[in-house]
Scaffold this active site. Structure first.
Site, PDB file in Angstrom:
ATOM      1  N   LYS A 132      32.469 -58.211   1.753  1.00  0.00           N
ATOM      2  CA  LYS A 132      33.670 -57.825   2.500  1.00  0.00           C
ATOM      3  C   LYS A 132      33.467 -57.918   4.015  1.00  0.00           C
ATOM      4  CE  LYS A 132      32.879 -52.836   2.620  1.00  0.00           C
ATOM      5  NZ  LYS A 132      32.681 -52.754   4.063  1.00  0.00           N
ATOM      6  N   THR A 133      32.254 -57.562   4.495  1.00  0.00           N
ATOM      7  CA  THR A 133      32.009 -57.638   5.938  1.00  0.00           C
ATOM      8  C   THR A 133      32.078 -59.081   6.412  1.00  0.00           C
ATOM      9  OG1 THR A 133      30.576 -55.692   5.770  1.00  0.00           O
ATOM     10  CG2 THR A 133      30.419 -56.997   7.787  1.00  0.00           C
ATOM     11  N   ASP A 188      38.720 -51.922   7.749  1.00  0.00           N
ATOM     12  CA  ASP A 188      37.611 -51.907   6.794  1.00  0.00           C
ATOM     13  C   ASP A 188      37.662 -50.608   5.983  1.00  0.00           C
ATOM     14  OD1 ASP A 188      35.293 -52.612   5.494  1.00  0.00           O
ATOM     15  OD2 ASP A 188      33.957 -52.096   7.151  1.00  0.00           O
ATOM     16  N   GLU A 189      37.146 -50.644   4.741  1.00  0.00           N
ATOM     17  CA  GLU A 189      37.078 -49.456   3.872  1.00  0.00           C
ATOM     18  C   GLU A 189      38.429 -48.750   3.799  1.00  0.00           C
ATOM     19  OE1 GLU A 189      34.553 -49.089   2.110  1.00  0.00           O
ATOM     20  OE2 GLU A 189      32.707 -49.580   3.164  1.00  0.00           O
ATOM     21  N   GLN A 193      35.822 -47.375  -5.238  1.00  0.00           N
ATOM     22  CA  GLN A 193      34.763 -46.731  -4.462  1.00  0.00           C
ATOM     23  C   GLN A 193      35.314 -45.626  -3.550  1.00  0.00           C
ATOM     24  OE1 GLN A 193      31.259 -49.189  -3.129  1.00  0.00           O
ATOM     25  NE2 GLN A 193      32.694 -50.879  -3.421  1.00  0.00           N
ATOM     26  N   ARG A 231      24.650 -49.859  -6.801  1.00  0.00           N
ATOM     27  CA  ARG A 231      23.641 -49.911  -5.729  1.00  0.00           C
ATOM     28  C   ARG A 231      22.444 -50.776  -6.149  1.00  0.00           C
ATOM     29  NH1 ARG A 231      26.706 -49.694  -2.363  1.00  0.00           N
ATOM     30  NH2 ARG A 231      28.158 -49.748  -4.103  1.00  0.00           N
TER      31      ARG A 231
END
Length: 724
Positions: free
Chosen positions: A39-40, A223-224, A254, A610
């Site tokens: 995503k970044t 973002d997020e 998330q 993770r």
């Protein structure tokens, strides 16, 4: 693909869906970016693409992140893709950007040109000053509780003059809120919540400023997005017009910060408010193997209120997920040690191995195992168990009782929990000790006998009463009594974040019980272990030595210990998720909250994703709670993972005999007929919720929280329960 895309080398390493997101035409878009889907890279490539194709200038972009670290990373990546100076770009956190707005328009916002920002500690001090000026006793109204009240209202956009009090307590809190607002305005200071609210109000009231920024920012990137609050979403809406577009990247699966006001529902509101035609799903994962992703997909699929996606990877299936069931929590930790040692001998770095747990208190047993086996570790984003303030408070009560000359212990607890003994009183005690060459405790006793200070007398009586009550009891019982009688538990119960601190206090009871068991086993021939005062002194030495152990620093090769919440955004080669039992994960508090299980499931999803290569899931049949073994059922989330993805490694009795003598019988799942969280009915006590078990298969007791009769322990064999 058009010519401009072909010419843009920044798109060369993107997959098809990432390119679709990056090259979205002039329209608002919602990018559903799964864990590890890049995503970044998409966000920064989007900025670079907009500038490269002259869709907008750098000054026409507003990019919002949730951390300063993410903002810095975004600017670095943009600079590496485009030969431009990023200093003038509006990239930052919500609070950072609002601060920038208010600095430019301080007069319109009703602020001085050089206003100061209060951090959390400064804000609490300011509230205390207000309460003191209003003659409000902090024993009745805790300053931290009022701080939460003020911030919660600001985050909902509610000023003190708009708040509707529903009882005398909320009315008094709002009076403090009102006075606090006036004091901040007078002093020219703003707290974090005020930054966003003041900026929002400025944009709402001042049409010219609002339209000015709407004309500047043609493209707003977030973002997020799943972590945005109601107020933050309103702020974003005010900055957009019919001629500007929002590009939101997030993952509703998330969203794990509901306790901070995050609203995953904003994603659905965004689709409606900005007439988003289609959601672009980034489902290709570049982090994990498919067996890990398939487990995560299967778990999260049980949540109903989600946008839906299915993660996959091209890197292969990978190892099966290992699930281990231990007899108790210490043997669970012993298994972790064995696996970690084996991996390290095979060449794995400690810092690429993480142990995750649902709450902080679980770290204590794991930490002890690592210290004993000389495995370097670091508690990420937190303190080691015996360094935590609440644990040190309880131990200070024990230290003072054990040694009345311990002035450090005295000073730590004389006014904690707050009992109105101020700095002036402590200064007078200190003067008395210097004049009479005595301890602070002796000074306090003298003040008490001479009636110099009623509040110091109360403290002296409290310590003497505690000492009388715990005489002849075990260390675990002493700690349990101190936790309650000192007021520590009551104090933390008033704090919105106090639940984890109370869990740590309860875990300290278990730590003492385990220490006593170990001491008896190791010194079975030593009669001196029956001396209570000597045993207490040795336990206090043990806690000091454990807290004094040097924790590995950030750059060292050290095992990573952390809560699941702390792990978000991180990744490791190997991940152990521990304590997978109903009541721990999912946490028992979630069973009482609306949509609580769904947020706990999202936490489990975050934990699973993770892991890059190997994933371990562990649970214990028995776990020490309040110094007694408690029996929980396996986590319901384990049942949601397809059987073909799991390799079960059940405990080996022969192997576990090496660690300790088994003192419990394996539980029988047929005896645990009611899952934790199930509503049941009892003929005498009525309806209640199952909250735990204790005992073994031959003598099993069930804990039920009844609506009208509180918490009861009932013998399973005779309880005669039915489903409510």
């Amino acid at each position: 693909m058009n010519q401009s895309i072909n010419q843009n080398s920044n798109l060369a390493d993107l997959n098809e869906k990432q390119i679709e997101a990056v090259t979205t035409s002039d329209e608002s878009a919602l990018i559903l970016a799964g864990a590890g889907s890049g995503k970044t890279k998409v966000l920064t490539s989007r900025v670079a693409w907009l500038i490269h194709n002259q869709t907008t200038s750098p000054g026409g972009i507003l990019a919002v992140t949730f951390t300063n670290k993410a903002a810095r990373e975004m600017l670095v990546r943009i600079s590496s893709q485009l030969p431009i100076n990023t200093r003038g770009m509006w990239v930052g956190t919500f609070h950072g950007l609002c601060n920038r707005f208010l600095k430019k328009h301080y007069k319109d916002a009703g602020l001085p040109e050089i206003f100061q920002i209060l951090d959390s500690a400064d804000q609490k001090s300011a509230i205390k000053r207000v309460m003191k000026s209003m003659n409000i006793d902090e024993e009745l109204f805790n300053s931290k509780d009022i701080q939460y009240f003020i911030n919660a209202n600001k985050e909902e956009g509610v000023r003190s003059n708009d708040y509707q009090a529903f009882d005398n307590i909320s009315k008094k809190k709002n009076e403090v809120y009102s006075m606090y607002e006036k004091q901040c305005q007078k002093e020219g200071v703003v707290d974090f919540a005020e930054l966003l609210l003041r900026c929002l109000e400025l944009l709402q009231k001042n049409v010219s400023i609002r339209e000015h920024y709407q004309s500047i920012f043609k493209h707003i990137l977030v973002d997020e997005f799943q972590d945005t609050s109601k107020l933050q979403y309103q702020w974003l809406k005010l900055l957009t017009s019919d001629q500007s577009f929002i590009f939101a990247v997030g993952d509703d699966d998330q969203s794990i910060y509901g306790f901070r006001g995050a609203s995953p529902g904003n994603m659905k509101d965004l689709q409606k408010d900005f007439k988003i035609k289609s959601v672009i799903k980034l489902e290709q994962n570049y982090r994990s193997k498919n067996n890990i992703l398939n487990a995560a997909n299967a778990i999260i699929d049980n949540n109903k209120d989600r946008l839906g996606k299915n993660l996959w990877a091209s890197s292969g299936e990978g190892d099966l997920i290992r699930q281990y069931t231990a007899l108790d929590d210490r043997l669970e930790a012993a298994y972790l040690v064995d696996e970690i040692k084996m991996m390290h001998r095979a060449g794995s770095r400690y810092d690429q191995i993480a142990i995750l747990y649902r709450n902080n208190a679980q770290s204590r047993v794991i930490e002890m195992a690592m210290v004993t086996n000389q495995i370097p570790y670091r508690v990420y984003g937190g303190l080691r168990f015996f360094e935590r303030a609440e644990v040190k408070h309880t131990l200070a009560y024990l230290r003072l009782i054990s040694n009345k000359n311990d002035d450090n212990a005295f000073i730590r607890i004389v006014n904690f929990p707050p009992r109105g003994i101020g700095a002036r009183s402590i200064e007078q005690l200190d003067d008395y000790t210097k004049k009479n060459d005595c301890s602070m405790w002796e000074a306090a006793k003298a003040f008490s006998s001479e009636n110099k200070s009623p509040k110091i007398s109360i403290f002296v009586n409290l310590i003497q009463n505690v000492e009388d009550q715990i005489h002849g009891t075990g260390i675990d019982e002493s700690i349990d009594y101190i936790n309650t009688y000192s007021g520590l538990k009551e104090h933390y119960a008033k704090d919105k974040d106090g639940g984890s601190r109370i869990e740590n206090l309860d875990e300290l009871v278990s730590a003492a019980k385990s220490y006593m068991i170990d001491t008896r086993e190791e010194n079975s021939e030593d009669k001196s272990t029956g001396n209570q005062s000597l045993l207490l002194a040795e336990f206090l030495d043990y806690t000091s030595l454990e807290s004094g152990e040097l924790q590995a620093s950030a750059g060292d090769d050290a095992l990573q210990l952390m809560t699941i919440h702390s792990s978000k955004g991180l990744e490791f080669d190997v991940v152990f998720i521990t304590g997978l039992e109903d009541g721990l994960c999912p946490h028992e508090r979630s069973l009482l909250e609306q949509k609580g299980i769904e947020e706990e499931r999202r936490l489990m999803y975050v934990a699973v994703t993770r892991a890059r290569s190997k994933l371990y899931l562990s649970l214990a049949q028995s776990r020490m709670t309040y110094g007694q073994p408690r029996y929980n059922l396996p986590s319901r989330f384990l049942d949601e993972i397809p059987e073909e993805l799991i390799k079960r490694i059940n405990f080996s009795k022969d192997k576990e005999l090496l660690y300790k003598k088994p003192h419990i019988a394996p539980y029988s799942e047929s005896k645990h007929v009611w899952k934790i969280g199930t509503m049941v009915s009892h003929q005498k006590f009525g309806q209640g919720m199952v909250t735990g078990y204790e005992g073994n298969e031959n003598d099993l007791r069930i804990q039920i929280k009844f609506s009208d009769h509180g918490i009861k322990w009932l013998a399973m064999e005779y309880a005669k329960l039915s489903e409510a």
